[in-house]
Scaffold this motif. Structure first.
Motif, short mmCIF file in Angstrom:
data_model
loop_
_atom_site.label_atom_id
_atom_site.label_comp_id
_atom_site.label_asym_id
_atom_site.label_seq_id
_atom_site.Cartn_x
_atom_site.Cartn_y
_atom_site.Cartn_z
N LYS A 231 0.84 -1.18 0.00
CA LYS A 231 0.00 0.00 0.00
C LYS A 231 0.88 1.25 0.00
O LYS A 231 2.01 1.21 0.49
N LEU A 232 0.35 2.33 -0.55
CA LEU A 232 1.09 3.59 -0.56
C LEU A 232 0.76 4.38 0.69
O LEU A 232 -0.37 4.34 1.19
N LYS A 233 1.74 5.10 1.19
CA LYS A 233 1.51 5.94 2.37
C LYS A 233 1.10 7.33 1.95
O LYS A 233 1.65 7.89 1.00
N PRO B 179 -2.74 9.51 -2.22
CA PRO B 179 -3.25 8.44 -3.08
C PRO B 179 -4.68 8.01 -2.80
O PRO B 179 -5.36 7.54 -3.69
N TYR B 180 -5.15 8.12 -1.55
CA TYR B 180 -6.46 7.58 -1.21
C TYR B 180 -7.49 8.65 -0.87
O TYR B 180 -8.55 8.33 -0.36
N LYS B 181 -7.17 9.91 -1.09
CA LYS B 181 -8.10 10.98 -0.75
C LYS B 181 -9.07 11.23 -1.85
O LYS B 181 -8.79 11.02 -3.01
#
Length: 68
Positions: free
Chosen positions: A6-8, A66-68
């Motif tokens: 996963k990316l931080k 990345p997940y926003k």
């Protein structure tokens, strides 16, 4: 089979930028924190609210969020 890492999220960027529903990135205006007496009323008024980040910077910020 190995799981993909996963990316931080860059926490500093997460606190400073916000994504809209359409995917644009908002930022706060600069030069509002101190020494406001020497700044014009017009400058302070125009720096209220949020501004949209330019496309060149938005590309970099999207990598940090990345997940926003």
């Amino acid at each position: 089979m190995a799981k993909k890492q996963k990316l931080k999220t860059h926490r500093g960027a997460a606190k400073r930028f916000k994504k809209t529903g359409t995917g644009k990135i908002l930022r706060g205006s600069a030069f509002k924190r101190h020494i406001l007496t020497s700044k014009t009323t017009k400058m302070k008024r125009h720096s209220r609210g949020s501004k949209v980040v330019t496309p060149g910077d938005a590309r970099k910020i999207n990598l940090m969020l990345p997940y926003k």
